[in-house]
Structure formats: C-alpha cells, structure tokens
Design a protein around this motif. Sequence first.
Motif, PDB file in Angstrom:
ATOM      1  N   TYR A   1      47.878  43.782  19.994  1.00 19.33           N
ATOM      2  CA  TYR A   1      48.050  45.184  20.363  1.00 19.33           C
ATOM      3  C   TYR A   1      47.470  45.437  21.748  1.00 19.33           C
ATOM      4  CZ  TYR A   1      48.544  45.134  15.315  1.00 19.33           C
ATOM      5  OH  TYR A   1      48.922  44.813  14.038  1.00 19.33           O
ATOM      6  N   PRO A   2      48.297  45.904  22.679  1.00 19.07           N
ATOM      7  CA  PRO A   2      47.825  46.086  24.059  1.00 19.07           C
ATOM      8  C   PRO A   2      46.987  47.345  24.284  1.00 19.07           C
ATOM      9  CG  PRO A   2      50.155  46.681  23.879  1.00 19.07           C
ATOM     10  CD  PRO A   2      49.748  46.121  22.547  1.00 19.07           C
TER      11      PRO A   2
ATOM     12  N   GLU B   1      51.271  52.945  30.782  1.00 20.35           N
ATOM     13  CA  GLU B   1      51.342  54.279  30.187  1.00 20.35           C
ATOM     14  C   GLU B   1      50.171  55.173  30.602  1.00 20.35           C
ATOM     15  OE1 GLU B   1      53.778  55.432  28.358  1.00 20.35           O
ATOM     16  OE2 GLU B   1      54.927  53.575  28.285  1.00 20.35           O
ATOM     17  N   ILE B   2      49.015  54.575  30.839  1.00 25.84           N
ATOM     18  CA  ILE B   2      47.819  55.352  31.164  1.00 25.84           C
ATOM     19  C   ILE B   2      47.352  54.955  32.551  1.00 25.84           C
ATOM     20  CG2 ILE B   2      45.473  55.953  30.473  1.00 25.84           C
ATOM     21  CD1 ILE B   2      46.185  55.156  27.634  1.00 25.84           C
TER      22      ILE B   2
ATOM     23  N   LYS C   1      52.598  52.422   8.626  1.00 25.96           N
ATOM     24  CA  LYS C   1      52.310  51.109   9.209  1.00 25.96           C
ATOM     25  C   LYS C   1      53.094  50.901  10.497  1.00 25.96           C
ATOM     26  CE  LYS C   1      52.369  46.159   8.154  1.00 25.96           C
ATOM     27  NZ  LYS C   1      52.677  45.129   7.126  1.00 25.96           N
ATOM     28  N   GLN C   2      54.363  51.259  10.487  1.00 22.05           N
ATOM     29  CA  GLN C   2      55.195  51.034  11.667  1.00 22.05           C
ATOM     30  C   GLN C   2      54.782  51.951  12.812  1.00 22.05           C
ATOM     31  OE1 GLN C   2      59.289  49.805  11.328  1.00 22.05           O
ATOM     32  NE2 GLN C   2      59.937  51.633  12.445  1.00 22.05           N
ATOM     33  N   ALA C   3      54.466  53.223  12.485  1.00 22.73           N
ATOM     34  CA  ALA C   3      54.074  54.159  13.537  1.00 22.73           C
ATOM     35  C   ALA C   3      52.769  53.731  14.193  1.00 22.73           C
ATOM     36  CB  ALA C   3      53.933  55.565  12.955  1.00 22.73           C
ATOM     37  N   LEU C   4      51.891  53.060  13.426  1.00 26.58           N
ATOM     38  CA  LEU C   4      50.625  52.595  13.987  1.00 26.58           C
ATOM     39  C   LEU C   4      50.799  51.287  14.740  1.00 26.58           C
ATOM     40  CD1 LEU C   4      47.538  52.918  14.239  1.00 26.58           C
ATOM     41  CD2 LEU C   4      47.338  51.643  12.083  1.00 26.58           C
TER      42      LEU C   4
ATOM     43  N   VAL D   1      51.458  53.562  18.357  1.00 26.15           N
ATOM     44  CA  VAL D   1      50.259  53.838  19.150  1.00 26.15           C
ATOM     45  C   VAL D   1      49.608  52.551  19.651  1.00 26.15           C
ATOM     46  CG1 VAL D   1      47.937  54.826  19.068  1.00 26.15           C
ATOM     47  CG2 VAL D   1      49.841  56.024  17.975  1.00 26.15           C
ATOM     48  N   LEU D   2      49.438  51.552  18.767  1.00 20.68           N
ATOM     49  CA  LEU D   2      48.767  50.314  19.187  1.00 20.68           C
ATOM     50  C   LEU D   2      49.578  49.523  20.206  1.00 20.68           C
ATOM     51  CD1 LEU D   2      47.245  49.065  15.805  1.00 20.68           C
ATOM     52  CD2 LEU D   2      46.090  50.248  17.682  1.00 20.68           C
TER      53      LEU D   2
END
Length: 474
Positions: A43-44, A73-74, A294-297, A301-302
């Motif tokens: 997870y980046p 992204e940030i 699970k997929q959304a996390l 986001v991760l």
Amino acid sequence: MKPAHLALTAGAVLLATFSGASAYTAWRSHQQLDKLNQAMTQYPLLKVISRSKTYSLWQSQETVSYQLGCDNEINSELFGGTRPGITVRNTVSHNPLSPGVRTDIIWPASWAEPIKQLFGDAQPLSIHTRAGWLGQMETRISSPGFRVEKNGNLLHWKGLDATFQYDLGLQTLQHELVLHGSDASDAQGRFKLTTQDLLHKGQYQRSSSGLLLGQESVRFGGLQLAASQGTTQHSFSAGVLETSTQSSEQNGMLAINGKGSWVGLHYNSKPLGDLSAQGSLSRLDAKALADYNKQALTQGVLQCHFGNQLANPANRALLARILSHSPAFSQLTTLANPEGNSTLNLKASLSAPSEAELAGSDTALAKKLALQALISWPHILPERWINDFAPEAQRDMLVHGYRNTVANMLAAGSLQQAGTLLQTRFDLSDGKLLQNGKPFQQPTQSAPAHEASAPVDEPIDQAVPVAPGDSLSQ
C-alpha cells in the motif's frame, strides 16, 4: 544422584526450557511484526523508509520509519516541501511469563519542544500490548492529557485511556475507550467550555460474512458552554447522553438497531427539552458489505484513491449487491417538553437499484425510494420558545407571525391539527412527493392569513406502509 546434582540438573532444565520459551515468544512476536510490515509494502499510502532490529535474550527492538506516500495525490508543498513521517519503536519482551510489546513513537525533532511544553517529561502516548499463549491479545493505550495556561487563556485536556482485547485473527474484539473531559476558557471571560467524560464500549464477533458485529454503547457525561458577543450572552448545557446499538446477521442479511437519549438540553438556562431516538436499518447484504469495505480500503484509500468510490465499476457492482434486498430504514426522534412531545417519524425503503441506476441521475434513483415522514409538535411550544429566547422587543411580532403562518397552513391543508398537536406528513413514492395526501406545493410568502380550521378529531392516517409490514406510528 546427589541432591546438589539433582538441583543443578533441574535448574539447567528449567533454564533451558525458559530460554526456549523466550526464543519462541520472541519468534512469534517478530513474526507478527514482519507480517504487518510486509503487508504495508502493498500500500503506497505509507512508505517504509527504514527498518532495523536488535536482539538480546530478554528483549529485542524493532525500529521502523514511515513516510506519507501518495506522491501523485498529495503535494509535498502542503507540508512545507517535506513529506511528514513518523518513527515507531517496538520493544519486544521475551519473558514467556509476561510476553508483550511496548510501542514508542519517536516524534520528529521539530515537535520535541511543543510536546515538552504540553506534556512535560511524560510520554504523550503510551502503548502496551500483552500476548497470551493461546493467541489472546490486549493493547492498552493511554495519554496523560495536558494543561496549558497562557495570558489568562486555559486549555485543559484530561487525557484518554483505551483497552482493546482481541485474538490474532481478529475474530473477536472488545474495547473500552474513555476520554476524560476537558476545560477551555479565555482571559476575557467571553468563552468557557467544559465537557465531562465520554465512555465508549464495544463487544464484537466476526460473522460468517466477515463483518465484526455485536453491541456497543456510548455514555457522555454532558457539557456546559458559555459565550458572549458584545453585550449578548449565550449559554448551552446538556446532561447525560447515552446510546446503544446492536448489529447482527441472519440468513445473510445485516440488521442494525439503536436507541439513545440526551437529557437536560438548555439554552440560556431555559429548557429546550429531553431528546431521544430509536431506529433500525435492515435487509443489507452482509457479504457484499464486507467485500465492499475490504475493497474500498485495500483498493481505495490505501492505494491513494481518494475520489468517488462509486466511480469504480467494481464498487458500484458491490453496492448494487448490498442494496439488492430492498433495505428498509426507520427512525423515531422525540423531543419531550411539558407542553407535550415533538416527534419526527421516518420510514424508508429502497427498491433494489441496478448498477446503471446507481451510476445514473438522482432523479432515476429517487423513483426507487419510498419515504414517509410524519412531523408533529405541540401547538404552543414555538410560542413558549419565542418568549424564552427571542429579544423582548420582537416577541409579539414573532408570535403573531407564527400564528398567521399556522393559520395559513391549516387553511391550505399543509398542516392538520389533532388535539393540542400540529402535524404534517410527507410521502415520496415513484418520484412524486405528497403532503397530507396532496401533491406538494412550495408555500408562498404572499398567502393571506386565514382563521385556523377546526381541529380534526383523529390524527393523520398513519397506516400506509413503506415496506411490507412497516407503518408509521407516533
């Protein structure tokens, strides 16, 4: 064998056994830390910048430095050109009689002085994890809080304590979190806030679908707020707030039920009432919800995907599965006063939307929604609030305006009267909104005042169901 030789032999066996148990304890603890760090590489969102270990017989240490990822992204300029990072040091005890991990956060050097000003020599955050032989885990987190006084201004946060009990597979979880309240005030006496302790408890078990379900409760001791603007004084106070929720899975469907109350609501020392509510949400596909979470996390986001999750077709497909059994929602909110109870009674259901409808316009989706809302309040309650809270010079005008508005709405049929209560009902079905059984019309400002119509003997008919077996009740 001589007693001395026997004692030496027994001691050697005991030491060897203890050393072996110590080695096993260390291996198991580091195995879990290795799994965590290996998972992080997928997870980046957080980058592992460095990782080091030291070992001894009785303890070992692992130090890991992380940095905020998501470079695309940030923007680093948000942080002055340097991406924020944090270093975590885990000290693993090899004592098989008391195995565990102490976690210390090594704060950036630039934070050292502000942290010392707040917490002195105390650690701002203490994290201790104990491990049982059968896989039981307990993590305790605490903060001593801080007190800052400067130029007559005060900020006092009284700290927190939290305990989490779980197993390595996270099949069960219990937690208790206590926020110990706070005080804040300014030197001029224009602002003062006091909050009492907040206690959050929960007990959950992994369901067959993969969701952690169970019971949780919240108890907040209340608050007092006073503020002034010029010569005008404002204050708000509230007593104990308590809530409880229960989630369960049956036949693959998730159901959530909850209730709560907040007593002693006051504004400027005059009562607003006691607030209570109860509600339920049912007929959600539990397995689809677990997959969506699970997929959304892990894929959202991760992976630094912070945009609209429903823009992803895979997420829309899962949401359609979650809603495929026409979920139903109900809520009854009550504000109790000496004049009587004001209520908002909601019933809603959503008829299994397709993936295309979820991706389409809100108008098409609204046709899938069935909603009923019944609103009622004591006729004289707004007049008492006007006399309690409005400036004295405006009270007569506001009371007269309220009475005229009520008379107009009664004459137009947008309000109905049942005894001492005024009430109205909204129904939304097939995209059409009705008020008291008639097509809804926006009220006009120029409508002439009418005399109030005669009260009806019975309340509005509440028997029209939103979902099979559901009906509004006051």
